[in-house]
Motif scaffolding. Structure first.
Motif, short mmCIF file in Angstrom:
data_model
loop_
_atom_site.label_atom_id
_atom_site.label_comp_id
_atom_site.label_asym_id
_atom_site.label_seq_id
_atom_site.Cartn_x
_atom_site.Cartn_y
_atom_site.Cartn_z
N SER A 94 0.83 -1.20 0.00
CA SER A 94 0.00 0.00 0.00
C SER A 94 0.87 1.25 0.00
CB SER A 94 -0.90 0.00 1.24
OG SER A 94 -1.53 1.25 1.40
N SER A 96 0.13 3.88 1.67
CA SER A 96 0.07 4.48 3.01
C SER A 96 -0.18 3.41 4.06
CB SER A 96 -1.05 5.53 3.07
OG SER A 96 -2.29 4.95 2.65
N PRO A 97 0.81 2.52 4.25
CA PRO A 97 0.62 1.43 5.20
C PRO A 97 0.67 1.91 6.66
CG PRO A 97 2.86 1.41 4.39
CD PRO A 97 2.12 2.47 3.62
N GLN A 172 -3.42 -5.77 2.95
CA GLN A 172 -3.62 -5.76 4.39
C GLN A 172 -3.37 -7.16 4.95
OE1 GLN A 172 -7.62 -4.40 5.02
NE2 GLN A 172 -7.21 -2.31 4.32
N ASP A 225 -2.55 -2.32 7.86
CA ASP A 225 -3.69 -1.82 7.08
C ASP A 225 -3.29 -0.46 6.51
OD1 ASP A 225 -3.78 -0.17 9.28
OD2 ASP A 225 -5.61 -1.06 10.11
N THR A 226 -4.27 0.31 6.03
CA THR A 226 -3.96 1.57 5.39
C THR A 226 -4.66 2.71 6.13
OG1 THR A 226 -5.83 1.27 3.88
CG2 THR A 226 -3.68 0.52 3.13
N TRP A 227 -4.10 3.88 5.98
CA TRP A 227 -4.69 5.07 6.61
C TRP A 227 -5.97 5.43 5.88
CZ3 TRP A 227 -2.78 6.80 11.08
CH2 TRP A 227 -1.48 6.45 11.41
#
Length: 227
Positions: A94, A96-97, A172, A225-227
C-alpha cells in the motif's frame, strides 16, 4: 433488477481456473454477507449468485467476475483460484501502510477456534517450522500428529506457534504469535475431551493420533492496514 444471463458452458479464457463457486461462498462467509447482501453489492440477481456458488464449473463473463471480486474485496485472479500455487502476499504494498501492535484480546480473537498455523521448534540440527491444522481448546493450541514428526521435537520445551491472514487485494494482513510449553496429551479422558472439542482434522490424513498441547504463556500480534 434484470436477471444475469446463464453462464457459458465453455470456460472463458479470461476466467482463472479453480473452483469458483466454493471460493465465492467462502469469501462471502468470511465477510459475513448473505447471498442477498452480496447480490446487492455486485448488482446481480441472488438466484444467479446462488447458481454460481452451487456449480463449480460455472464460468461467468469477465465483467461479472470483476463485479463479484470488487463486492468481495478481492481480485478476479484470487477469486478464481489463480494464486492457488503461490504464497500469499504477492500483491503490491500500500502507498500508506500502517503497522500496529495488537492487544491480547484481539490476538485471542484472531487466533479464534481453528485453522492452519505454523509450529516453530528448535532441533539439534537447526530451527524448523512446519504447518499444522490446529484448534484452540481450553485456552491452549492443540493439534494431532504422528510419531516421528518434526513438531514432536519441540516437546518438553518452549515453542512458537504462528497464524496469519493476508489480503492481497487490499495489501492488508495480520499475524499472531504464540509462545508456550509443548507437551503430549496421553490421559485417556483428556484425549477424549480434545477429540470432542477440536474443530480441525489433519488435512494430511493418515493415522495421526498423537495429541500435542501448547499452553499459551505469551501472545503477540501485528496488523498492517492503510490510513
Amino acid at each position: 433488477m434484470a436477471e444475469e444471463r446463464e453462464p457459458q458452458r465453455t470456460p472463458s479464457t479470461t476466467v482463472p481456473r479453480g473452483d469458483l463457486g466454493r471460493r465465492i461462498e467462502r469469501r462471502r462467509r468470511e465477510l459475513g454477507l448473505t447471498l442477498e447482501e452480496l447480490a446487492f453489492r455486485a448488482a446481480m440477481a441472488p438466484s444467479y449468485l446462488a447458481h454460481l456458488e452451487q456449480h463449480s464449473t460455472a464460468a461467468p463473463e469477465a465483467g461479472t467476475l470483476l463485479r463479484l471480486a470488487g463486492a468481495l474485496r478481492t481480485d478476479p485472479t484470487e477469486l478464481g483460484g489463480g494464486h492457488v500455487d503461490l504464497p500469499p502476499g504477492i500483491g503490491q504494498a500500500s502507498r500508506s501502510p500502517r503497522l500496529t501492535e495488537l492487544g491480547e484480546e484481539e490476538c485471542r480473537r484472531l487466533l479464534s477456534t481453528h485453522g492452519v498455523g505454523r509450529v516453530a521448534v528448535s532441533t539439534e540440527a537447526a530451527p524448523l517450522i512446519v504447518p499444522v491444522n490446529y484448534s484452540v481448546v481450553d485456552d491452549a493450541v492443540v493439534f494431532r500428529t504422528q510419531p516421528g514428526t518434526v513438531s514432536l521435537q519441540g516437546l518438553g520445551r518452549e515453542v512458537a506457534f504462528e497464524v496469519d491472514r493476508v489480503d492481497d487485494a487490499l495489501s492488508q494482513g495480520w499475524s499472531v504469535v504464540v509462545r508456550g510449553h509443548a507437551e503430549t496429551v496421553t490421559d485417556p479422558d483428556a484425549v477424549r475431551h480434545l477429540a470432542e472439542q477440536a474443530f480441525s482434522a489433519p488435512w494430511a490424513g493418515g493415522e495421526r493420533d498423537v495429541w500435542v498441547r501448547i499452553d499459551i504463556t505469551a501472545l503477540t500480534g501485528r496488523r498492517i492496514d492503510t490510513w
